[in-house]
Motif scaffolding. Structure first.
Motif, PDB file in Angstrom:
ATOM      1  N   ASP A 116     -54.982  36.288-130.355  1.00 19.07           N
ATOM      2  CA  ASP A 116     -54.720  37.249-129.278  1.00 19.07           C
ATOM      3  C   ASP A 116     -55.466  38.548-129.571  1.00 19.07           C
ATOM      4  O   ASP A 116     -55.029  39.368-130.384  1.00 19.07           O
ATOM      5  N   LEU A 117     -56.600  38.728-128.878  1.00 20.81           N
ATOM      6  CA  LEU A 117     -57.430  39.922-129.036  1.00 20.81           C
ATOM      7  C   LEU A 117     -57.462  40.739-127.746  1.00 20.81           C
ATOM      8  O   LEU A 117     -58.367  41.546-127.546  1.00 20.81           O
ATOM      9  N   ARG A 118     -56.450  40.570-126.905  1.00 19.00           N
ATOM     10  CA  ARG A 118     -56.511  41.205-125.582  1.00 19.00           C
ATOM     11  C   ARG A 118     -56.540  42.729-125.663  1.00 19.00           C
ATOM     12  O   ARG A 118     -57.075  43.390-124.773  1.00 19.00           O
ATOM     13  N   TYR A 119     -55.945  43.303-126.717  1.00 20.46           N
ATOM     14  CA  TYR A 119     -55.910  44.763-126.852  1.00 20.46           C
ATOM     15  C   TYR A 119     -56.732  45.239-128.053  1.00 20.46           C
ATOM     16  O   TYR A 119     -56.512  46.341-128.555  1.00 20.46           O
ATOM     17  N   ASN A 120     -57.650  44.411-128.518  1.00 18.02           N
ATOM     18  CA  ASN A 120     -58.414  44.743-129.730  1.00 18.02           C
ATOM     19  C   ASN A 120     -59.787  45.287-129.368  1.00 18.02           C
ATOM     20  O   ASN A 120     -60.664  44.535-128.945  1.00 18.02           O
ATOM     21  N   PHE A 179     -58.523  29.161-129.262  1.00 16.06           N
ATOM     22  CA  PHE A 179     -58.273  29.838-127.998  1.00 16.06           C
ATOM     23  C   PHE A 179     -58.181  31.341-128.272  1.00 16.06           C
ATOM     24  O   PHE A 179     -57.437  31.768-129.159  1.00 16.06           O
ATOM     25  N   VAL A 180     -58.939  32.136-127.506  1.00 23.53           N
ATOM     26  CA  VAL A 180     -58.933  33.589-127.662  1.00 23.53           C
ATOM     27  C   VAL A 180     -58.427  34.211-126.366  1.00 23.53           C
ATOM     28  O   VAL A 180     -58.974  33.945-125.288  1.00 23.53           O
ATOM     29  N   LEU A 181     -57.380  35.026-126.460  1.00 25.46           N
ATOM     30  CA  LEU A 181     -56.818  35.715-125.302  1.00 25.46           C
ATOM     31  C   LEU A 181     -57.538  37.038-125.129  1.00 25.46           C
ATOM     32  O   LEU A 181     -57.666  37.821-126.082  1.00 25.46           O
ATOM     33  N   THR A 182     -57.997  37.303-123.899  1.00 28.76           N
ATOM     34  CA  THR A 182     -58.898  38.425-123.670  1.00 28.76           C
ATOM     35  C   THR A 182     -58.516  39.243-122.435  1.00 28.76           C
ATOM     36  O   THR A 182     -57.897  38.734-121.498  1.00 28.76           O
ATOM     37  N   THR A 183     -58.919  40.508-122.458  1.00 27.55           N
ATOM     38  CA  THR A 183     -58.900  41.395-121.294  1.00 27.55           C
ATOM     39  C   THR A 183     -60.145  42.264-121.380  1.00 27.55           C
ATOM     40  O   THR A 183     -60.978  42.093-122.276  1.00 27.55           O
ATOM     41  N   ASP A 184     -60.251  43.236-120.481  1.00 24.77           N
ATOM     42  CA  ASP A 184     -61.354  44.195-120.549  1.00 24.77           C
ATOM     43  C   ASP A 184     -61.277  45.045-121.813  1.00 24.77           C
ATOM     44  O   ASP A 184     -62.254  45.646-122.234  1.00 24.77           O
ATOM     45  N   VAL A 237     -64.918  27.664-128.447  1.00 19.83           N
ATOM     46  CA  VAL A 237     -64.103  28.871-128.294  1.00 19.83           C
ATOM     47  C   VAL A 237     -63.744  28.981-126.820  1.00 19.83           C
ATOM     48  O   VAL A 237     -64.613  29.189-125.970  1.00 19.83           O
ATOM     49  N   THR A 238     -62.478  28.818-126.506  1.00 18.12           N
ATOM     50  CA  THR A 238     -61.997  28.883-125.128  1.00 18.12           C
ATOM     51  C   THR A 238     -61.309  30.217-124.904  1.00 18.12           C
ATOM     52  O   THR A 238     -60.340  30.547-125.601  1.00 18.12           O
ATOM     53  N   THR A 239     -61.808  30.982-123.945  1.00 21.75           N
ATOM     54  CA  THR A 239     -61.221  32.290-123.667  1.00 21.75           C
ATOM     55  C   THR A 239     -60.275  32.180-122.475  1.00 21.75           C
ATOM     56  O   THR A 239     -60.583  31.517-121.474  1.00 21.75           O
ATOM     57  N   ILE A 240     -59.135  32.841-122.605  1.00 17.46           N
ATOM     58  CA  ILE A 240     -58.100  32.842-121.570  1.00 17.46           C
ATOM     59  C   ILE A 240     -57.728  34.286-121.279  1.00 17.46           C
ATOM     60  O   ILE A 240     -57.443  35.061-122.198  1.00 17.46           O
ATOM     61  N   ALA A 259     -66.927  36.139-119.415  1.00 23.89           N
ATOM     62  CA  ALA A 259     -65.987  35.713-118.382  1.00 23.89           C
ATOM     63  C   ALA A 259     -65.050  34.669-118.980  1.00 23.89           C
ATOM     64  O   ALA A 259     -65.472  33.848-119.795  1.00 23.89           O
ATOM     65  N   PRO A 260     -63.775  34.692-118.610  1.00 28.89           N
ATOM     66  CA  PRO A 260     -62.830  33.757-119.220  1.00 28.89           C
ATOM     67  C   PRO A 260     -63.091  32.317-118.787  1.00 28.89           C
ATOM     68  O   PRO A 260     -63.460  32.061-117.639  1.00 28.89           O
ATOM     69  N   ASN A 261     -62.881  31.396-119.700  1.00 32.17           N
ATOM     70  CA  ASN A 261     -62.904  29.982-119.329  1.00 32.17           C
ATOM     71  C   ASN A 261     -61.726  29.639-118.424  1.00 32.17           C
ATOM     72  O   ASN A 261     -61.840  28.806-117.522  1.00 32.17           O
TER      73      ASN A 261
END
Length: 480
Positions: free
Chosen positions: A264-268, A334-339, A358-361, A407-409
């Motif tokens: 979970d790297l959404r806020y990193n 699986f990597v969790l992502t945002t802007d 590497v699957t981004t969500i 862009a997310p998978n």
């Protein structure tokens, strides 16, 4: 990326974005104009000398810039600034700060803070009213002690409603005492409440290792890590306390037979490349210290010098041999992502893709494939610190085509009704578990979509959109 270099300045390579950053200006009403002009010239000449040596676009610096400007204005005036039409390859990320010590501390996660990070939204389409939604709260922070939790909505600060014209002064002015007025969501609308919470900001060291869990679903043993900044150790430490903590978590993942991983790297927003390489080396499949994690491209002035002094290895970051590596038990990550996923976080995605799936969500990442260095004056005479872009990064296949973000998978937007991080009903983690298990054992929560226009986040403001930091200690170039 932030390597520590010595020029007569120490330098740190970082992938950092500029976002909502404003320089602090001191009252100069009592300063003699001639003295101030001379001081500005001294600082600006220092800026110019270093920029001509290290700046990635040093061939674009104006020949005769106006050295009498205020340092922040001068710095901006010599940048090869980004323009979507005329300079699509330009600089979006270099910046300067008046206090080098505060800059250095922030790179290690230390800052004056309430201990909560938030996302800013317009209250409604077309509105000038703003809300701040809490994304996460640091343990034992003033915000946690005041009762704040993920998902809380702030609509007032010190008795004032938050608007597009005052949110920066209310939330980013560096003040100490806050009274936050809360709102709630009712039938899709933001409604104010009478609830207020008082919080006193303090200097706080944030541990980037926020949360780890293991979920067992059928034959799947899923490791989950929320990691919020790539920092090896607390400020003023020469150790590796935080990296050691990550190693220990992966040691537990290995001992428990984890065969699926959700990172979970959404806020990193990024951090030190040493920590990025450490984390990648704990999950990479079929990697060892002979395999390339990423390469760097520097400007044409500095590159020949670096090659002569250090050889081609200067430009290469290889994976590490880690006994806690679980890659042999993984087919994918699986990597969790945002802007808010930027720099060293994006480096994880780009650097691992040649070796495993590497699957981004989530949503599209920030898009930062260039690195900067923190430059401060070793003599102590100049108090400023600057963070100019100095290189571009590439993975082992020579790929660096993510300036627009990944862009997310699988696209999943965070809803307005946020669930706690680590809860299997939380939207992004829930989707990852579904992608892993292929069934609805962890049923997707019915979440109300968040259709509010976003204005950015405190994370982007604090970290300037991300940083990727590579540390060196013996680089002492002569004039080149």
């Amino acid at each position: 990326m932030i390597p520590k270099l010595h020029k007569p300045a120490w330098l740190s390579l970082a992938l950092l974005s500029v976002w909502l950053l404003s320089s602090c200006k001191k009252d100069t009403d009592m300063v003699d104009p001639a003295t101030k002009s001379s001081e500005n010239q001294t600082i600006n000449n220092w800026i110019l000398e270093n920029m001509r040596d290290y700046y990635y676009w040093n061939d674009k610096i104006p020949t005769n810039p106006a050295v009498t400007l205020a340092p922040s204005d001068f710095f901006d005036s010599i940048l090869y600034s980004y323009d979507a039409t005329s300079r699509p390859d330009g600089d979006r990320f270099s910046w300067i700060e008046e206090n080098a010590d505060e800059l250095s501390a922030s790179l290690s996660g230390e800052s004056k803070t309430t201990g909560m990070e938030f996302m800013l939204y317009l209250r409604a389409q077309g509105s000038t009213s703003v809300i701040a939604q809490v994304l996460y709260v640091l343990p034992n922070s003033p915000a946690e002690k005041a009762g704040f939790k993920r998902g809380d909505i702030i609509s007032q600060v010190n008795g004032q409603g938050i608007t597009t014209s005052n949110y920066a002064s209310l939330l980013y002015s560096g003040q100490t005492n806050y009274s936050f007025g809360l709102a709630t969501v009712q039938n899709g609308a933001i409604v104010d409440t009478d609830l207020t919470r008082a919080v006193t900001a303090t200097v706080l060291q944030a541990n980037p290792v926020f949360l780890d869990s293991i979920y067992t679903v059928g034959s799947k043993t899923v490791g989950y890590l929320v990691y919020n900044q790539f920092v090896p150790a607390p400020n003023n430490s020469n150790g590796s306390e935080y990296d050691d903590q990550v190693d220990a978590i992966f040691g537990q993942f290995k001992a428990k037979g984890v065969n699926e991983l959700v990172l979970d790297l959404r806020y990193n927003p990024g951090g030190y490349t040493s920590s990025s390489a450490n984390l990648a080396s704990l999950m990479g499949k079929g990697i060892d210290n002979s395999k390339i994690y990423f390469r760097e491209e520097w400007n044409s002035t500095l590159t020949p010098y670096l090659k002569q002094q250090y050889g081609d290895e200067f430009f290469v970051q290889r994976f590490l041999n880690k006994s806690q590596n679980i890659g042999s038990n993984l087919q994918r990550v699986f990597v969790l992502t945002t802007d808010g996923t930027a720099s060293s976080s994006e480096l994880i995605i780009n650097g691992l893709r040649p070796y495993m799936t590497v699957t981004t969500i989530g949503t599209t990442t920030h898009g930062k494939n260039v690195g900067s260095i923190t430059i401060v004056d070793d003599s102590g005479k100049i108090k400023w610190g600057m963070q100019p872009i100095v290189f571009k990064s590439f993975n082992s296949l020579g790929q660096s085509d993510y300036s627009g973000g990944f862009a997310p998978n699988v696209e999943v937007e965070e809803p307005i009704n946020l669930q706690p991080l680590g809860d299997v009903q939380e939207a992004l983690l829930n989707e990852a578990l579904y992608q892993i298990t292929g069934n609805r054992l962890a049923r997707r929560a019915v979440a109300e979509p968040n259709r509010l226009p976003a204005l950015g986040s405190s994370i982007q403001h604090r970290a300037n959109g991300g940083r990727m930091i590579k540390t060196l200690s013996t680089f002492k170039p002569s004039k080149f």
